[in-house]
Design an enzyme around this catalytic site. Structure first.
Site, short mmCIF file in Angstrom:
data_model
loop_
_atom_site.label_atom_id
_atom_site.label_comp_id
_atom_site.label_asym_id
_atom_site.label_seq_id
_atom_site.Cartn_x
_atom_site.Cartn_y
_atom_site.Cartn_z
N ILE A 153 0.83 -1.20 0.00
CA ILE A 153 0.00 0.00 0.00
C ILE A 153 0.87 1.25 0.00
CG2 ILE A 153 -1.78 1.28 1.24
CD1 ILE A 153 -2.72 -1.44 2.38
N THR A 204 1.27 0.36 8.35
CA THR A 204 1.94 -0.71 9.08
C THR A 204 0.89 -1.55 9.79
OG1 THR A 204 2.13 0.42 11.22
CG2 THR A 204 3.81 0.92 9.55
N ALA A 232 -4.75 2.30 8.11
CA ALA A 232 -4.14 1.00 8.42
C ALA A 232 -4.84 0.31 9.59
CB ALA A 232 -2.66 1.19 8.71
N ARG A 233 -4.50 0.71 10.80
CA ARG A 233 -5.10 0.13 12.00
C ARG A 233 -5.24 1.20 13.07
NH1 ARG A 233 -6.48 -3.34 9.21
NH2 ARG A 233 -6.17 -5.61 9.36
N GLU A 262 -13.86 -0.06 17.40
CA GLU A 262 -14.79 0.01 16.28
C GLU A 262 -15.99 -0.89 16.53
OE1 GLU A 262 -12.64 -0.88 12.70
OE2 GLU A 262 -11.28 0.82 12.93
N HIS A 283 -14.10 2.69 8.53
CA HIS A 283 -13.27 1.57 8.09
C HIS A 283 -13.66 1.11 6.68
CE1 HIS A 283 -10.59 -1.80 9.88
NE2 HIS A 283 -10.36 -1.67 8.58
N LEU A 284 -13.47 2.01 5.72
CA LEU A 284 -13.85 1.76 4.34
C LEU A 284 -12.68 1.36 3.44
CD1 LEU A 284 -16.27 4.79 3.74
CD2 LEU A 284 -16.86 2.46 4.44
#
Length: 328
Positions: A153, A204, A232-233, A262, A283-284
Site C-alpha cells: 500500500i 503498518t 491501516a489500523r 470500532e 473503516h472503508l
C-alpha cells in the site's frame, strides 16, 4: 493438507464459495454466530473463513477438533488468536495484497481532500453558506509526504502522490533504502522524518512496536500544522495525543478510516470524529467491489493450493504462522 469441509462465518463475496465448490470442497455459510454457537459448529469443519466480524478466540480454536486452517479474507489477522492457533498446529492465512489498491486510493483521496478542505466546504455549502475564504486550501505540489510502511500500500501511495508533485520520504525496517529508491522514496529513520513531513500516512500492522507510534512527542517535533492519515489500523496514532495536537494547532488536520475501538464509543474518539479538522470514515479501506472479490478469490486460492487439489493454484503468500507447516 486434507481439507474437506469449510465454514464461512462472515459474509464474503460469492466468488469465494464458488471457487471452493468448483474444486470439490463442501462449503457452509453461517453468519453472525455467537462465540458459543461457533464453538459448537466448528467441530465439524477442517477450515474456517472469516472477515472482520468474527473474533476467532482461543476457545473457538480449541473446539475445532478437525480444524487445520483459519483464513481471513482481508489484510491483517487482528481478530484471530495467532498464538492459540499456532499452539494447536492450525495454519492462519490472510490476503495481504487483496485490498492494497483500494486502501491506497482512499489514502490518496484523504490527502487531496485535506489539502483543499473538500469535506467541510461541501458540508458548509449544503448548509446554505458560501464560505470561499474560510476554506481556502493549499497545493500539494512541492510538499513532503512521509510514508510509514513501504509495503504494497505504501508503495502504491508513493507512486500516485509523486504524480501530484509531492516529495516522498519513508521508513520501513524491512524495505531497504535501495528498494525504496526504485519507486522514488528516500528512506530515512523516524527521527529524520518527523521534522520534514507536511503529511504523514501510516501503512503498518498494529504490533507493539507501532502502537501509539505517532504520539505527543512526535507532534512536538513535526512541522506545526502537519497532517496525518491512517487507513491501516486504529492505535497506530494515539487518539488522545492527536486530539491535543488538533486543539493546539500542532496538527493541522487528520483523516482517519480506523479507530482504536470500532464502532467507537470512547469519548476521546468521538470528539476526534466531530472535530472540524478531521475527516472520519467507518473503516472503508477495503470497501470496494473489486477488493471484496479479490480477497475472496485469494483466500480460496490459498486453501486450494495447500490441499494440492488443483495444480493451477500453488501460491500461499498470506501464511502468517508458517512454522505450522514445519510441524506438519
Amino acid at each position: 493438507m486434507d481439507i474437506q469441509r469449510v465454514l464461512v462465518a462472515d459474509a464474503v463475496d460469492a466468488a469465494c464459495v464458488d471457487l471452493l465448490t468448483k474444486n470439490n470442497f463442501k462449503v457452509d455459510c453461517k453468519y453472525k454466530q455467537s462465540e458459543e454457537e461457533l464453538i459448537k459448529n466448528i467441530q465439524e469443519y477442517d477450515a474456517l473463513i472469516v472477515r472482520s466480524d468474527t473474533k476467532v478466540t482461543e476457545n473457538i480454536i480449541k473446539a475445532g477438533k478437525h480444524l487445520k486452517i483459519i483464513g481471513r479474507a482481508g489484510a491483517g489477522v487482528d481478530n484471530i488468536d495467532i498464538n492459540a492457533a499456532t499452539a494447536n498446529k492450525i495454519l492462519v492465512l490472510n490476503t495481504p495484497g487483496g485490498n492494497a489498491i483500494s486502501a491506497c486510493e482512499l489514502t490518496c483521496s484523504f490527502i487531496t481532500s485535506l489539502a483543499r478542505n473538500v469535506v467541510p466546504a461541501a458540508a458548509s455549502l449544503k448548509a446554505g453558506r458560501w464560505d470561499r475564504k474560510l476554506y481556502a486550501g493549499h497545493e500539494l505540489y512541492g510538499k513532503t509526504l512521509a510514508i510509514i510502511g513501504l509495503g504494497r500500500i505504501g508503495k502504491e501511495v508513493a507512486i500516485r502522490m509523486q504524480s501530484w508533485g509531492m516529495k516522498t520520504i519513508g521508513f520501513d525496517p524491512i524495505v531497504s533504502a535501495e528498494e525504496a529508491k526504485t519507486f522514488n522514496v528516500e528512506s530515512m529513520n523516524l527521527e529524520q522524518i518527523w521534522p520534514l513531513a507536511d503529511y504523514i500516512t501510516v501503512h503498518t500492522p498494529l504490533i507493539p512496536q507501532t502502537r501509539n507510534l505517532i504520539n505527543d512527542k512526535v507532534f512536538s517535533v513535526c512541522k506545526k500544522g502537519v497532517f496525518v492519515i491512517n487507513v491501516a489500523r486504529g492505535g497506530i496514532i494515539s487518539e488522545k495525543d492527536l486530539l491535543a495536537a488538533l486543539k493546539d494547532g500542532r496538527c493541522g488536520g487528520a483523516a482517519l478510516d480506523v479507530f482504536q475501538q470500532e464502532p467507537p464509543v470512547d469519548a476521546v474518539t468521538l470528539e476526534i470524529i466531530q472535530h472540524p479538522k478531521v475527516i472520519a470514515t467507518p473503516h472503508l479501506g477495503a470497501s470496494t467491489s473489486e477488493a471484496q472479490v479479490r480477497v475472496a478469490v485469494e483466500i480460496s486460492e490459498q486453501i486450494i493450493a495447500l490441499t494440492g487439489k488443483n495444480k493451477q493454484y500453488t501460491e500461499t503468500p498470506g501464511i502468517v504462522n508458517r512454522v505450522v507447516l514445519g510441524n506438519k
